[in-house]
Write a protein that holds these residues in place. Sequence first.
Motif, PDB file in Angstrom:
ATOM      1  N   ASP A  89       0.887  -1.174   0.000  1.00 33.37           N
ATOM      2  CA  ASP A  89       0.000   0.000   0.000  1.00 33.37           C
ATOM      3  C   ASP A  89       0.915   1.210   0.000  1.00 33.37           C
ATOM      4  O   ASP A  89       1.571   1.500   0.997  1.00 33.37           O
ATOM      5  CB  ASP A  89      -0.870  -0.106   1.273  1.00 33.37           C
ATOM      6  N   SER A 144      -0.465   6.577  -2.440  1.00 32.37           N
ATOM      7  CA  SER A 144      -1.700   6.938  -1.740  1.00 32.37           C
ATOM      8  C   SER A 144      -1.880   8.427  -1.419  1.00 32.37           C
ATOM      9  O   SER A 144      -2.060   8.797  -0.263  1.00 32.37           O
ATOM     10  CB  SER A 144      -1.797   6.127  -0.436  1.00 32.37           C
ATOM     11  N   PRO A 145      -1.851   9.276  -2.435  1.00 32.82           N
ATOM     12  CA  PRO A 145      -2.095  10.703  -2.196  1.00 32.82           C
ATOM     13  C   PRO A 145      -3.587  10.962  -1.949  1.00 32.82           C
ATOM     14  O   PRO A 145      -4.394  10.040  -2.039  1.00 32.82           O
ATOM     15  CB  PRO A 145      -1.665  11.350  -3.508  1.00 32.82           C
ATOM     16  N   ASN A 146      -3.909  12.187  -1.637  1.00 35.00           N
ATOM     17  CA  ASN A 146      -5.301  12.537  -1.397  1.00 35.00           C
ATOM     18  C   ASN A 146      -5.863  13.275  -2.599  1.00 35.00           C
ATOM     19  O   ASN A 146      -5.223  14.170  -3.153  1.00 35.00           O
ATOM     20  CB  ASN A 146      -5.409  13.390  -0.139  1.00 35.00           C
ATOM     21  N   HIS A 203       4.819  12.297  -0.677  1.00 35.77           N
ATOM     22  CA  HIS A 203       4.297  11.180  -1.461  1.00 35.77           C
ATOM     23  C   HIS A 203       5.356  10.613  -2.397  1.00 35.77           C
ATOM     24  O   HIS A 203       5.288   9.463  -2.795  1.00 35.77           O
ATOM     25  CB  HIS A 203       3.069  11.619  -2.277  1.00 35.77           C
ATOM     26  N   HIS A 231      -3.920   3.555  -2.119  1.00 36.28           N
ATOM     27  CA  HIS A 231      -5.025   3.779  -1.170  1.00 36.28           C
ATOM     28  C   HIS A 231      -5.317   5.286  -1.124  1.00 36.28           C
ATOM     29  O   HIS A 231      -5.084   5.946  -0.111  1.00 36.28           O
ATOM     30  CB  HIS A 231      -4.576   3.259   0.204  1.00 36.28           C
ATOM     31  N   GLY A 257      -6.894   8.952  -0.866  1.00 37.93           N
ATOM     32  CA  GLY A 257      -7.892   9.572   0.019  1.00 37.93           C
ATOM     33  C   GLY A 257      -9.002  10.164  -0.845  1.00 37.93           C
ATOM     34  O   GLY A 257      -8.916  11.300  -1.298  1.00 37.93           O
ATOM     35  N   TYR A 265     -10.701   7.565   8.942  1.00 35.03           N
ATOM     36  CA  TYR A 265      -9.481   6.950   8.413  1.00 35.03           C
ATOM     37  C   TYR A 265      -9.261   5.567   9.027  1.00 35.03           C
ATOM     38  O   TYR A 265      -8.954   4.601   8.331  1.00 35.03           O
ATOM     39  CB  TYR A 265      -8.322   7.892   8.763  1.00 35.03           C
ATOM     40  N   ASP A 296      -9.255   1.905   7.332  1.00 32.91           N
ATOM     41  CA  ASP A 296      -8.050   1.078   7.328  1.00 32.91           C
ATOM     42  C   ASP A 296      -8.308  -0.300   7.931  1.00 32.91           C
ATOM     43  O   ASP A 296      -7.768  -1.296   7.456  1.00 32.91           O
ATOM     44  CB  ASP A 296      -6.900   1.794   8.053  1.00 32.91           C
ATOM     45  N   TYR A 318       2.617  -1.152   4.470  1.00 35.53           N
ATOM     46  CA  TYR A 318       2.097   0.207   4.286  1.00 35.53           C
ATOM     47  C   TYR A 318       3.240   1.212   4.283  1.00 35.53           C
ATOM     48  O   TYR A 318       4.096   1.160   5.162  1.00 35.53           O
ATOM     49  CB  TYR A 318       1.174   0.582   5.450  1.00 35.53           C
ATOM     50  N   THR A 360       4.041   5.141   4.646  1.00 33.94           N
ATOM     51  CA  THR A 360       3.713   6.555   4.867  1.00 33.94           C
ATOM     52  C   THR A 360       4.830   7.147   5.707  1.00 33.94           C
ATOM     53  O   THR A 360       5.675   6.408   6.222  1.00 33.94           O
ATOM     54  CB  THR A 360       2.409   6.772   5.675  1.00 33.94           C
ATOM     55  N   GLN A 363       2.601   9.045  10.801  1.00 32.93           N
ATOM     56  CA  GLN A 363       1.382   8.238  10.933  1.00 32.93           C
ATOM     57  C   GLN A 363       1.609   6.928  11.689  1.00 32.93           C
ATOM     58  O   GLN A 363       0.727   6.077  11.741  1.00 32.93           O
ATOM     59  CB  GLN A 363       0.811   7.922   9.544  1.00 32.93           C
ATOM     60  N   PHE A 410      -1.037   3.511  12.597  1.00 35.34           N
ATOM     61  CA  PHE A 410      -0.846   2.126  12.165  1.00 35.34           C
ATOM     62  C   PHE A 410      -0.699   1.179  13.351  1.00 35.34           C
ATOM     63  O   PHE A 410      -1.329   0.133  13.389  1.00 35.34           O
ATOM     64  CB  PHE A 410       0.346   2.023  11.212  1.00 35.34           C
TER      65      PHE A 410
HETATM   66  N1  ARG Z   1      -3.782   9.226   2.005  1.00 27.80           N
HETATM   67  C1  ARG Z   1      -2.873   9.139   3.110  1.00 27.80           C
HETATM   68  C2  ARG Z   1      -1.993  10.394   3.151  1.00 27.80           C
HETATM   69  O1  ARG Z   1      -1.763  11.026   2.156  1.00 27.80           O
HETATM   70  C3  ARG Z   1      -1.988   7.902   3.044  1.00 27.80           C
HETATM   71  C4  ARG Z   1      -2.702   6.573   3.042  1.00 27.80           C
HETATM   72  C5  ARG Z   1      -1.796   5.452   3.418  1.00 27.80           C
HETATM   73  N2  ARG Z   1      -2.416   4.173   3.374  1.00 27.80           N
HETATM   74  C6  ARG Z   1      -3.301   3.707   4.299  1.00 27.80           C
HETATM   75  N3  ARG Z   1      -3.815   2.519   4.135  1.00 27.80           N
HETATM   76  N4  ARG Z   1      -3.614   4.420   5.345  1.00 27.80           N
HETATM   77  O2  ARG Z   1      -1.486  10.720   4.206  1.00 27.80           O
END
Ligand code: ARG
Length: 585
Positions: free
Chosen positions: A129, A132-134, A143, A169, A171, A317, A321, A339, A341, A345, A349
Amino acid sequence: ANKEFTGNPRRQLAKLFDVSLKLIVPDEPNVEPLIEPGKFGDYQCNNAMGLWSIIKGKGTQFKGPPAVGQALIKSLPTSEMVESCSIAGPGFVNVVLSAKWMAKSIENMLIDGIDTWAPTLSVKRAVVDFSSPNIAKEMHVGHLRSTIIGDTLARMLEYSKVEVLRRNHVGDWGTQFGMLIEFLFEKFPDTDSVTETAIGDLQMFYKKSKLKFDLDPEFKEKAQQAVVRLQGGDPVYLKAWAKICEISRNEFAKVYQRLRVELEEKGESFYNPYIANVIEELSSKGLVEESKGARVIFIEGFKAPLIVVKSDGGFNYASTDLTALWYRLNEEKAEWIIYLTDLGQQQHFHMFFKAARKAGWLPDDDKTYPRVNHVGFGLVLGDDNKRFRTRSTEVVRLVDLLDEAKDRSKAALIERGKDKEWTPEELDQTAEAVGYGALKYADLKTNRLTGYTFSFDQMLNDKGDTAVYLLYAHARICSIIRKSGKDIDELKKTGKIALDHAAERALGLHMLQFAETVEEACTTLLPNVLCKYLYYLSEEFTKFYSSCQVNGSAEETSRLLLCEATAIVMRKCFYLLGITPVYKL
Ligand code: ARG
């Protein structure tokens, strides 16, 4: 091919020492062989001391660790790969490999291909995973790390015969969509007509809608209602949402294409239909409690609980997850979920992993499968040692970084007169390979847990531990082979390798440590291990080349084959690091 010659001496030695361990201490079947690259020999076996402390109280025949070591050597099955063994210090067993065996292993690799050296991990399917940008927000340099490190880990696992589900993944289901959709309706009453160019910069669009959200109470009210409508499945709102996602997706795709990273999008919204059931399952196991109107899971070691249903009844979130984890374990049958990040974060996790362990989805430790790992990484810093930003304190856009890396490496090539030697396409492709390669390598070569200072000057330097230096080293090897005028593919079939000179032997040994290095990078989830390996490989090559004449020497065939083998291993490393090799520079 003969099994004896697979290119993974560490594993093969482990098998041999396993046999001898079982023979000398049949009552200790759980002792695993401990084999490491050696300080004195090529490898060492470190079992004697630990084994001694287990058996000394049990009336053993052995008189101390060195005697255990001696017995290990005596019971070692004979093998073509081992030249000799000896005891050092308190009982280490030093192993010297046979140069003949090493040479033969490399010859076989040249014939059968480097994929025959690939390690085999015990995992069948993994999820990585990453990136995973938003949606509607720009991809930034944070990212970039996730994308680059995640892609490399995925490549290394794939190479190690693991089926990898590369998951983006994104957002795409937050409360921000309320304001985005309302703003879209205001700007474009007819949503069908909205195109990328009409919206222009989606990041600006996001900012403007946020501004309005903060300043205009009426708009805020509408935006909040829009979220409810969207989550309730109103088709008009869903359509607007899909439009925004699509535009954003196209933007991201451009970056992935340039970086040559492949990903499959399964965003937060994908898991939405499953969330309620998953929360229900957790509740039925007695994990979920009421707290301040929200539904939460308390987790030992953390003061605040993990909120899984917000006080307004919405999911967040963490609920997503947990649901994605459930889906990956049960529907996708993944045994290992990784994962990527930033370290910021980590707590999120660790908390939802613990919740999953409490629910019995995962074993209690993080080594047994099914297994989850958060691969965290540090910040990218600017010259001022603060988070990397541009002068206007905006975040740095990824596309701009890519452009600059390419432009700068092109300028350097032109300065060296390459524009006169090469076609414009060659110049462009090389600039891209070098520029993007430099960017990736600078990110990958440090231990991911520490941040690094972003510097174009450093990463594009052609000396030191940089992609530019390594790409040059590879191109130089290719040119040595070209200059020989020999048909290397023909030589591969018939030629023999000899590792008589110390520098030839050292180079050969390092090459043979490729598979175990990839394996280590996979199990520790540290790509910098492979970078270090690649850098040392080019160093060993330089030592070899400065002490052993290749073209025109009596050993020409063997040495050309060593050059070719080095180039092949280097290219595989480049591939695993997501770097495009060049054949002339
Ligand atoms: N979208 C989140 C961000 O930009 C990262 C997601 C990471 N993956 C997950 N399964 N939480 O911070």
